[in-house]
Every structure is written in structure tokens, then in C-alpha cells.
Design a protein around this motif. Structure first.
Motif, PDB file in Angstrom:
ATOM      1  N   LYS A  83       0.821  -1.214   0.000  1.00 28.58           N
ATOM      2  CA  LYS A  83       0.000   0.000   0.000  1.00 28.58           C
ATOM      3  C   LYS A  83       0.857   1.267   0.000  1.00 28.58           C
ATOM      4  O   LYS A  83       0.393   2.333  -0.374  1.00 28.58           O
ATOM      5  CB  LYS A  83      -0.917  -0.001   1.232  1.00 28.58           C
ATOM      6  N   LYS A  84       2.105   1.157   0.464  1.00 24.71           N
ATOM      7  CA  LYS A  84       3.009   2.310   0.475  1.00 24.71           C
ATOM      8  C   LYS A  84       4.433   1.808   0.306  1.00 24.71           C
ATOM      9  O   LYS A  84       4.707   0.605   0.470  1.00 24.71           O
ATOM     10  CB  LYS A  84       2.866   3.091   1.778  1.00 24.71           C
ATOM     11  N   ALA A  85       5.338   2.708  -0.032  1.00 20.70           N
ATOM     12  CA  ALA A  85       6.745   2.327  -0.187  1.00 20.70           C
ATOM     13  C   ALA A  85       7.261   1.764   1.135  1.00 20.70           C
ATOM     14  O   ALA A  85       7.235   2.439   2.164  1.00 20.70           O
ATOM     15  CB  ALA A  85       7.566   3.542  -0.603  1.00 20.70           C
ATOM     16  N   THR A  86       7.710   0.505   1.097  1.00 21.86           N
ATOM     17  CA  THR A  86       8.093  -0.185   2.327  1.00 21.86           C
ATOM     18  C   THR A  86       9.522  -0.700   2.229  1.00 21.86           C
ATOM     19  O   THR A  86       9.849  -1.457   1.304  1.00 21.86           O
ATOM     20  CB  THR A  86       7.151  -1.375   2.585  1.00 21.86           C
ATOM     21  N   PRO A  87      10.409  -0.310   3.161  1.00 23.17           N
ATOM     22  CA  PRO A  87      11.793  -0.786   3.114  1.00 23.17           C
ATOM     23  C   PRO A  87      11.951  -2.139   3.810  1.00 23.17           C
ATOM     24  O   PRO A  87      11.338  -2.395   4.852  1.00 23.17           O
ATOM     25  CB  PRO A  87      12.546   0.303   3.881  1.00 23.17           C
ATOM     26  N   TYR A  88      12.764  -2.995   3.227  1.00 21.10           N
ATOM     27  CA  TYR A  88      13.098  -4.285   3.836  1.00 21.10           C
ATOM     28  C   TYR A  88      14.616  -4.387   3.894  1.00 21.10           C
ATOM     29  O   TYR A  88      15.284  -4.461   2.854  1.00 21.10           O
ATOM     30  CB  TYR A  88      12.513  -5.442   3.029  1.00 21.10           C
ATOM     31  N   ALA A  89      15.145  -4.362   5.104  1.00 21.66           N
ATOM     32  CA  ALA A  89      16.595  -4.413   5.275  1.00 21.66           C
ATOM     33  C   ALA A  89      17.116  -5.815   4.998  1.00 21.66           C
ATOM     34  O   ALA A  89      16.447  -6.819   5.276  1.00 21.66           O
ATOM     35  CB  ALA A  89      16.974  -3.984   6.691  1.00 21.66           C
ATOM     36  N   HIS A  90      18.310  -5.882   4.440  1.00 21.02           N
ATOM     37  CA  HIS A  90      18.974  -7.167   4.253  1.00 21.02           C
ATOM     38  C   HIS A  90      19.221  -7.769   5.629  1.00 21.02           C
ATOM     39  O   HIS A  90      19.657  -7.074   6.552  1.00 21.02           O
ATOM     40  CB  HIS A  90      20.295  -6.965   3.513  1.00 21.02           C
ATOM     41  N   PRO A  91      18.943  -9.065   5.826  1.00 20.90           N
ATOM     42  CA  PRO A  91      19.066  -9.665   7.171  1.00 20.90           C
ATOM     43  C   PRO A  91      20.473  -9.640   7.756  1.00 20.90           C
ATOM     44  O   PRO A  91      20.629  -9.646   8.982  1.00 20.90           O
ATOM     45  CB  PRO A  91      18.567 -11.106   6.966  1.00 20.90           C
ATOM     46  N   LYS A  92      21.504  -9.581   6.914  1.00 17.04           N
ATOM     47  CA  LYS A  92      22.884  -9.565   7.413  1.00 17.04           C
ATOM     48  C   LYS A  92      23.559  -8.216   7.237  1.00 17.04           C
ATOM     49  O   LYS A  92      24.519  -7.908   7.936  1.00 17.04           O
ATOM     50  CB  LYS A  92      23.713 -10.631   6.704  1.00 17.04           C
ATOM     51  N   TYR A  93      23.067  -7.426   6.295  1.00 18.50           N
ATOM     52  CA  TYR A  93      23.650  -6.110   6.017  1.00 18.50           C
ATOM     53  C   TYR A  93      22.527  -5.073   6.042  1.00 18.50           C
ATOM     54  O   TYR A  93      22.001  -4.680   4.993  1.00 18.50           O
ATOM     55  CB  TYR A  93      24.366  -6.115   4.662  1.00 18.50           C
ATOM     56  N   PRO A  94      22.134  -4.625   7.245  1.00 20.23           N
ATOM     57  CA  PRO A  94      20.976  -3.722   7.383  1.00 20.23           C
ATOM     58  C   PRO A  94      21.153  -2.369   6.712  1.00 20.23           C
ATOM     59  O   PRO A  94      20.178  -1.632   6.550  1.00 20.23           O
ATOM     60  CB  PRO A  94      20.812  -3.573   8.896  1.00 20.23           C
ATOM     61  N   ASN A  95      22.389  -2.027   6.309  1.00 17.83           N
ATOM     62  CA  ASN A  95      22.595  -0.776   5.559  1.00 17.83           C
ATOM     63  C   ASN A  95      22.043  -0.870   4.138  1.00 17.83           C
ATOM     64  O   ASN A  95      21.826   0.148   3.479  1.00 17.83           O
ATOM     65  CB  ASN A  95      24.078  -0.422   5.502  1.00 17.83           C
ATOM     66  N   VAL A  96      21.804  -2.086   3.674  1.00 23.48           N
ATOM     67  CA  VAL A  96      21.225  -2.303   2.339  1.00 23.48           C
ATOM     68  C   VAL A  96      19.729  -2.524   2.490  1.00 23.48           C
ATOM     69  O   VAL A  96      19.291  -3.479   3.135  1.00 23.48           O
ATOM     70  CB  VAL A  96      21.879  -3.509   1.640  1.00 23.48           C
ATOM     71  N   LYS A  97      18.950  -1.640   1.890  1.00 23.28           N
ATOM     72  CA  LYS A  97      17.485  -1.745   1.980  1.00 23.28           C
ATOM     73  C   LYS A  97      16.891  -1.920   0.582  1.00 23.28           C
ATOM     74  O   LYS A  97      17.210  -1.178  -0.338  1.00 23.28           O
ATOM     75  CB  LYS A  97      16.894  -0.507   2.658  1.00 23.28           C
ATOM     76  N   ILE A  98      16.026  -2.922   0.466  1.00 23.29           N
ATOM     77  CA  ILE A  98      15.287  -3.155  -0.772  1.00 23.29           C
ATOM     78  C   ILE A  98      13.869  -2.627  -0.527  1.00 23.29           C
ATOM     79  O   ILE A  98      13.190  -3.087   0.390  1.00 23.29           O
ATOM     80  CB  ILE A  98      15.234  -4.643  -1.147  1.00 23.29           C
ATOM     81  N   TRP A  99      13.444  -1.681  -1.345  1.00 24.37           N
ATOM     82  CA  TRP A  99      12.142  -1.043  -1.150  1.00 24.37           C
ATOM     83  C   TRP A  99      11.106  -1.667  -2.079  1.00 24.37           C
ATOM     84  O   TRP A  99      11.286  -1.723  -3.292  1.00 24.37           O
ATOM     85  CB  TRP A  99      12.235   0.454  -1.428  1.00 24.37           C
ATOM     86  N   ASP A 100      10.019  -2.125  -1.478  1.00 27.35           N
ATOM     87  CA  ASP A 100       8.886  -2.651  -2.233  1.00 27.35           C
ATOM     88  C   ASP A 100       7.912  -1.493  -2.439  1.00 27.35           C
ATOM     89  O   ASP A 100       7.314  -0.989  -1.484  1.00 27.35           O
ATOM     90  CB  ASP A 100       8.224  -3.779  -1.426  1.00 27.35           C
ATOM     91  N   LEU A 101       7.801  -1.028  -3.680  1.00 23.62           N
ATOM     92  CA  LEU A 101       6.954   0.123  -3.981  1.00 23.62           C
ATOM     93  C   LEU A 101       5.564  -0.328  -4.429  1.00 23.62           C
ATOM     94  O   LEU A 101       5.406  -1.415  -4.976  1.00 23.62           O
ATOM     95  CB  LEU A 101       7.587   0.985  -5.067  1.00 23.62           C
ATOM     96  N   PRO A 102       4.544   0.507  -4.212  1.00 25.27           N
ATOM     97  CA  PRO A 102       3.190   0.165  -4.675  1.00 25.27           C
ATOM     98  C   PRO A 102       3.165  -0.008  -6.189  1.00 25.27           C
ATOM     99  O   PRO A 102       4.005   0.536  -6.910  1.00 25.27           O
ATOM    100  CB  PRO A 102       2.347   1.379  -4.247  1.00 25.27           C
ATOM    101  N   GLY A 103       2.191  -0.758  -6.682  1.00 19.99           N
ATOM    102  CA  GLY A 103       2.077  -0.997  -8.113  1.00 19.99           C
ATOM    103  C   GLY A 103       1.824   0.290  -8.886  1.00 19.99           C
ATOM    104  O   GLY A 103       1.069   1.160  -8.447  1.00 19.99           O
ATOM    105  N   ILE A 104       2.459   0.416 -10.042  1.00 25.21           N
ATOM    106  CA  ILE A 104       2.262   1.587 -10.895  1.00 25.21           C
ATOM    107  C   ILE A 104       0.859   1.550 -11.493  1.00 25.21           C
ATOM    108  O   ILE A 104       0.361   0.501 -11.883  1.00 25.21           O
ATOM    109  CB  ILE A 104       3.284   1.605 -12.047  1.00 25.21           C
ATOM    110  N   GLY A 105       0.232   2.700 -11.595  1.00 26.77           N
ATOM    111  CA  GLY A 105      -1.011   2.791 -12.340  1.00 26.77           C
ATOM    112  C   GLY A 105      -2.258   2.408 -11.581  1.00 26.77           C
ATOM    113  O   GLY A 105      -3.346   2.387 -12.146  1.00 26.77           O
TER     114      GLY A 105
END
Length: 387
Positions: A83-105
Motif C-alpha cells: 500500500k506504500k513504499a516499504t523498506p526491507y533491510a537485508h538480514p545480514k547487512y541492514p545498511n542495504v534496503k530493498i524497497w517494495d513500492l506500490p504498483g504503478i497505475g
């Protein structure tokens, strides 16, 4: 071995190491750890975006080395779960975040206002994902990202599903099918005014297959050096090049650990570094179990090709003792490394202590690299043998 010019360029860093060694035990140890933390705390923010149902969340999980059913994973499902841009930190390297963004359109996030909603400025690059053809909203977003001088990459997901469907047809050829899918995506982008853009074909559930490895290599090569290190350490060891580059990163940090040897005990440092290498190469117990589960291979088969102990403290101690007893044998290399430590003002017994640990950790790293290569080879053989 650093060249004279590199010694001059890094004088400020070496002065910091020397200063730390000359401080009290507590102050010196804290200073060295601060220098090490500066390297591993570089933030990296990766945005995964695309239309609803394209496999965004599954890719987020794959890049973090997690399955969809892990309690730390981004939620997945047949309908839009983000529903909103959500960050997911890498389990071993929390400085790396993969963001799951809402669907386009979607109604809530129309393409025209999408980047404004997700605060695009904080992301280092975007991955635009689709499970079919790239559509109008994908292209609109790409044009906008390009206008704002950010990098983006196209990923065609769920390739394993496409191949399974095509296998039922007479005259199926895997490579021809992959080429057809890639060309179809590329032509679609060109028709929308986006030329010369690579399309990476991936299956998030099969990272050793298709273009997953090539995607990682491309991302790494196009990042600044400090960001590149953050990405490489967080990436799963899915090809030989990644293993080699991780080794280079770890080798660059050995000077810091060697400097700590003057302040702390070498044995304690070796244990800390061993855990760091286990995590970095995916050789810790949790990572190996997840890897074994993901490719449907018994964990014991992976452990059988490894020489370095995972959790056996008695064997670990024996290995460290063996390493420390052999460091003096390499006289030629010892002289070079003593020159390095002398160049930054560390002489006598302190330089010898630094070199002892430098040699020990370097040998320790070689052992982990050997195991990482053995595990990778075992996994690749198993994956390619599958029908």
C-alpha cells in the motif's frame, strides 16, 4: 601490497590507524571499530517497482536471500499487497534496503504522480519489473526516472512459469524461447521510445538460472565504489565473479583487523572475522540451510564439500592455532607487510604482531573462499542436472 603512491593517497587513513594503536586499549579498539564500521554502514537503497502482480515482493525477498514464507519476507499474493513504499533491510547487512513500492497505475498511485508519492530521490536506482510485456505505465515511469538522471533496469519476471508452459508444445527449445521473450520485451520498449535498454529475464525462485547473475553484475558495475561494496556483500554468491569480488573487499579490510591485533588478542579477532566471512559467503548455518531447502538438496550434501567447520568450536580453535603457528614461514611476504606497517609508523614488536594477524586472517579468508567455491560448484551441478 600498497604501492608508494597508494601509501601517500591513504596517508590520512594510515594516520588514523596509527593514532588508534597509540591510544589506550579501550580508545584504540573503539577507533579501529569506527573505521571498520564506516565501510560496512554505507547506505544503499534499491527500489523495486512495476504493475500490480508483477512479482515485486518476491524479487525483494530473493535479493535479500529469503523465501516468501520466511517471517522476515515482504508479503506476497495474487492481489496488490503493498500500500506504500516499504523498506526491507537485508538480514545480514541492514545498511542495504530493498524497497517494495506500490504498483504503478493503480487508482491510488497513478503513473503521473508515482515518483512524487514514493520520494524517488532517496533511491540509488530502480528496478522496473513485469511478468509479461512492459506496458505504458512502465515506460512512462522509465522516462521520468531518466529525466531525473537516476538509473533504472528492466526485469522480466516469472520466466520459469513461461518455460513450463512452453515445454508442453512440440519442438520446445529453451534458448529459443528465452530469446523470443527477450526480443519481445525489447521491441515493446523500442516501440515506446526506449532504445538500447537491456531486459533481464529472471525467476526469483531460481537465482542460479537465467539472468539473475547478470543483473547483479550490471548493477554492481554501474554503482560508485563505496555503494558497489555494499551491494556485493549483500548479494548471494550466485556466480564465481561475485565470490572473487567479495574476497577482494574482505582483503581490503585485513589491515584494520591487523591493527586491532596490537590492541586485542589475535584469537578473538580471528573468531570475529570468521563469523564475518561465514555471513559474507553464505556459509553460516542459517544461510546454508536456506540454500539447501531452495534447491531441494540435503544440507549434509553441502556440508560434505566444505573443509572449514561451521559451529564446532574445538575444531575452530585447532584451525586458528594451526594458522598462527605457520605465519612465520612466509619470510618474503612478511618483509613486504612489515614495510607497510613501518610506512605508517608502526615498528618493532607491534609491526610483527600486526603482520602475524595479517597473515593469519589472509589464510583464513582463503579457506572460506575455497569452501564458497566448493559449495557453489555443488549447487550448480545439482541445479543443472535437474530435468
Amino acid at each position: 601490497m600498497d604501492t608508494p603512491s597508494e601509501l601517500v593517497e591513504n596517508k590520512e587513513l594510515y594516520d588514523e590507524i596509527k593514532e588508534a594503536i597509540n591510544k589506550s586499549h579501550e580508545e584504540g579498539a573503539a577507533k579501529i571499530m569506527e573505521l571498520l564500521d564506516q565501510q560496512k554502514n554505507t547506505p544503499l537503497n534499491i527500489a523495486i517497482t512495476g504493475e500490480c502482480g508483477s512479482g515485486k515482493s518476491t524479487l525483494v525477498n530473493a535479493l535479500r536471500g529469503l523465501s516468501n514464507d520466511d517471517e522476515r519476507s515482504a508479503p506476497t499474493g495474487p492481489v496488490e499487497t503493498t500500500k506504500k513504499a516499504t523498506p526491507y533491510a537485508h538480514p545480514k547487512y541492514p545498511n542495504v534496503k530493498i524497497w517494495d513500492l506500490p504498483g504503478i497505475g493503480t487508482t491510488k498511485f497513478p503513473a503521473a504522480k508515482y515518483l512524487e508519492h514514493v520520494e524517488f530521490k532517496k533511491f540509488d536506482f530502480f528496478i522496473i519489473i513485469s511478468d509479461t510485456r512492459f506496458r505504458e505505465n512502465d515506460v512512462k515511469l522509465a522516462h521520468e526516472i531518466q529525466r531525473m538522471k537516476k538509473k533504472f533496469y528492466f526485469v522480466r519476471s516469472k520466466i520459469d512459469n513461461d518455460l513450463r508452459a512452453e515445454q508442453k508444445k512440440k519442438g520446445f527449445n529453451k534458448e529459443e524461447t528465452l530469446s523470443k521473450i527477450r526480443n519481445n520485451c525489447t521491441e515493446g520498449l523500442e516501440n515506446e521510445g526506449l532504445e538500447s535498454h537491456q531486459v533481464f529475464l529472471v525467476s526469483s525462485s531460481e537465482p542460479y538460472e537465467y539472468d539473475f547473475s547478470r543483473l547483479g553484475e550490471t548493477l554492481e558495475k554501474q554503482l560508485p565504489a563505496h555503494k558497489r561494496h555494499a551491494l556485493l556483500l549483500a548479494m548471494p554468491t550466485i556466480n564465481l565473479e561475485i565470490i572473487g569480488k567479495k574476497k577482494e573487499i574482505f582483503q581490503g579490510k585485513i589491515k584494520y583487523h591487523a591493527a586491532r591485533a596490537v590492541i586485542c588478542s589475535s584469537f578473538t579477532i580471528l573468531k570475529d572475522v570468521a563469523r564475518e566471512y561465514q555471513a559474507g559467503f553464505g556459509l553460516d548455518c542459517e544461510s546454508l540451510q536456506k540454500l539447501a531447502d531452495s534447491i531441494e538438496l540435503p544440507l549434509s550434501d553441502l556440508e560434505a564439500v566444505m573443509k572449514f567447520p561451521l559451529a564446532d568450536n574445538e575444531r575452530l580453535t585447532a584451525v586458528f592455532t594451526d594458522i598462527l603457528s605457520l605465519w612465520a614461514a612466509s619470510v618474503a611476504v612478511k618483509t613486504q607487510k612489515l614495510d607497510f606497517f613501518s610506512a605508517i609508523g608502526i615498528v618493532g614488536s607491534k609491526a610483527l604482531s600486526c603482520w602475524s594477524t595479517y597473515y593469519s586472517i589472509n589464510r583464513l579468508l582463503d579457506m572460506f573462499v575455497d569452501d564458497a567455491l566448493s559449495v557453489f560448484t555443488k549447487v550448480l551441478d545439482h541445479v543443472t542436472a535437474k530435468p
